[in-house]
Design an enzyme around this catalytic site. Sequence first.
Site, short mmCIF file in Angstrom:
data_model
loop_
_atom_site.label_atom_id
_atom_site.label_comp_id
_atom_site.label_asym_id
_atom_site.label_seq_id
_atom_site.Cartn_x
_atom_site.Cartn_y
_atom_site.Cartn_z
N HIS A 18 25.14 -5.95 -11.56
CA HIS A 18 24.78 -5.48 -12.92
C HIS A 18 25.43 -4.13 -13.13
O HIS A 18 24.97 -3.12 -12.60
CB HIS A 18 23.25 -5.36 -13.07
CG HIS A 18 22.82 -4.94 -14.45
ND1 HIS A 18 21.87 -5.63 -15.16
CD2 HIS A 18 23.20 -3.91 -15.24
CE1 HIS A 18 21.69 -5.04 -16.32
NE2 HIS A 18 22.48 -3.99 -16.40
N HIS A 20 27.65 -1.45 -16.01
CA HIS A 20 28.22 -1.10 -17.32
C HIS A 20 29.51 -0.32 -17.08
O HIS A 20 29.49 0.75 -16.48
CB HIS A 20 27.25 -0.22 -18.11
CG HIS A 20 25.97 -0.94 -18.44
ND1 HIS A 20 25.80 -1.66 -19.59
CD2 HIS A 20 24.82 -1.07 -17.74
CE1 HIS A 20 24.59 -2.19 -19.60
NE2 HIS A 20 23.97 -1.86 -18.48
N ASN A 46 27.47 -5.28 -23.33
CA ASN A 46 26.91 -4.56 -24.49
C ASN A 46 27.85 -3.46 -25.00
O ASN A 46 27.49 -2.31 -25.13
CB ASN A 46 25.51 -3.99 -24.18
CG ASN A 46 25.50 -2.95 -23.07
OD1 ASN A 46 26.36 -2.97 -22.19
ND2 ASN A 46 24.54 -2.06 -23.10
N LYS A 104 24.11 -12.92 -20.93
CA LYS A 104 23.11 -11.85 -20.91
C LYS A 104 22.21 -11.92 -22.13
O LYS A 104 22.69 -11.93 -23.27
CB LYS A 104 23.83 -10.49 -20.88
CG LYS A 104 22.90 -9.28 -20.93
CD LYS A 104 22.10 -9.12 -19.64
CE LYS A 104 21.04 -8.04 -19.76
NZ LYS A 104 21.36 -6.80 -19.11
N HIS A 141 17.49 -8.89 -19.86
CA HIS A 141 16.87 -7.57 -19.99
C HIS A 141 15.41 -7.85 -20.32
O HIS A 141 15.08 -8.20 -21.45
CB HIS A 141 17.52 -6.73 -21.09
CG HIS A 141 16.93 -5.35 -21.15
ND1 HIS A 141 17.59 -4.22 -20.72
CD2 HIS A 141 15.70 -4.93 -21.56
CE1 HIS A 141 16.80 -3.17 -20.85
NE2 HIS A 141 15.65 -3.57 -21.37
N HIS A 179 17.38 -5.54 -13.23
CA HIS A 179 16.78 -4.21 -13.04
C HIS A 179 15.26 -4.22 -13.13
O HIS A 179 14.67 -3.57 -13.97
CB HIS A 179 17.38 -3.18 -14.01
CG HIS A 179 17.54 -3.63 -15.44
ND1 HIS A 179 16.54 -4.20 -16.16
CD2 HIS A 179 18.62 -3.58 -16.26
CE1 HIS A 179 16.98 -4.49 -17.38
NE2 HIS A 179 18.25 -4.13 -17.46
N ASP A 252 23.00 -1.25 -12.39
CA ASP A 252 22.82 -0.84 -13.79
C ASP A 252 23.42 0.55 -14.01
O ASP A 252 22.95 1.30 -14.86
CB ASP A 252 21.35 -0.87 -14.21
CG ASP A 252 21.17 -0.88 -15.72
OD1 ASP A 252 22.16 -1.12 -16.45
OD2 ASP A 252 20.03 -0.65 -16.17
O1 DOR Z 1 19.33 2.45 -19.05
C1 DOR Z 1 20.00 1.56 -19.55
N1 DOR Z 1 21.25 1.77 -19.99
N2 DOR Z 1 19.45 0.36 -19.70
C2 DOR Z 1 20.05 -0.63 -20.36
O2 DOR Z 1 19.49 -1.67 -20.47
C3 DOR Z 1 21.37 -0.40 -21.02
C4 DOR Z 1 22.08 0.68 -20.37
C5 DOR Z 1 23.27 1.17 -21.17
O3 DOR Z 1 24.05 0.34 -21.66
O4 DOR Z 1 23.43 2.38 -21.30
ZN ZN Z 2 22.17 -2.59 -17.85
#
Ligand code: DOR
Ligand code: ZN
Length: 350
Positions: A18, A20, A46, A104, A141, A179, A252
């Site tokens: 997971h 980003h 996202n 997702k 999520h 998470h 995450d």
């Molecule tokens: O803390 C987070 N940041 N939780 C999420 O679900 C998204 C993520 C983000 O994209 O910054």
């Molecule tokens: Zn995330």
Amino acid sequence: MTQHQIQSLTLTRPDDWHLHLRDGAMLQAVLPETARDFGRAIIMPNLVPPVVTGAQAAAYRDRILAALPEGMVFEPLMTLYLTEDTDPADVAAAHASGLVKAVKLYPAGATTNSSSGVSNFDNVRPVLEKMAEIGLPLCTHGEVTDHDIDIFDREAVFIDRVLDPIRRATPGLRVVMEHITTKNAADYVASQDQDLGATITTHHLIINRNHILVGGIKPHYYCLPVAKREEHRLALRAAATSGDARYFLGTDSAPHVDAAKESGCGCAGCFTATNTMPLLAHVFEEEGKLENLEKFASQNGPAFYRLPENPDQITLVKSESATQFPAKIASDDGPVTLFDPGYPIYWSVA
Ligand code: DOR
Ligand code: ZN
């Protein structure tokens, strides 16, 4: 040799289930931080706009590979962002081509860039049924967004009101609770069959909600789902270090520039790509479970996703002096603060 005498630990190269990576300048800045230690990562969709179709996922994958520094080897495992308009046939084609490894689910409004997510879960039934048929995992999520539900209860309520009903209605659907932050979620996973897995972040093994709020608000500890009470952190530690195949690492790691975190309305996300493996070695050693770190970080995830383990290894070493991690990673968008556990770490990746 007791655990405290172990000075070096070689394990199959880990993966991050997971992650980003964002896009553009931020992607350029953070990708090497993950690719240095990890072989693969499940890439969150996202973006703005989100990665909804197979074609968008293919283009994003190309941008990630183009940003990879020469000489680094890394495989992005792409995901699609589920919307109420997602076409089951497009999902199936993206899976069949080998491009997409998961879909997702963001409840609309649950977190960063989730406004295109799902409000009415009945509207995604055809996609979920197709996914069950073809064996494509759903990453969730797991937080409800109802205004009357306290933010600290949103994960537990999601299990009862959304997740469990979806799973009952869709036999064979393989789900990853992303998470997880509560004992409720860890217990729910433990009570279910092998079609349910859960990722656990590095930071949720280290901080509880006091770390965010006691002695002044700490924006770099704010993420979603927000860290809960200590009893939940301890339950997550027990789950992660147990060796149970249903729990695996999903950092995450979610970079935001400092200006977006240190703000009157700060963004959610902890950036842990750079120091995750040393932090995990510290946590697993504290729990007397260093022997299970490889399961959590390198073996349980591939088994769930039905992928081979990475062919190579990394070595973690423990030294007498504390490891010096950078406080921030520079990007052309601005600096990104690295998650600081608040105590010295003696492990590093060789
Ligand atoms: O803390 C987070 N940041 N939780 C999420 O679900 C998204 C993520 C983000 O994209 O910054
Ligand atoms: Zn995330």
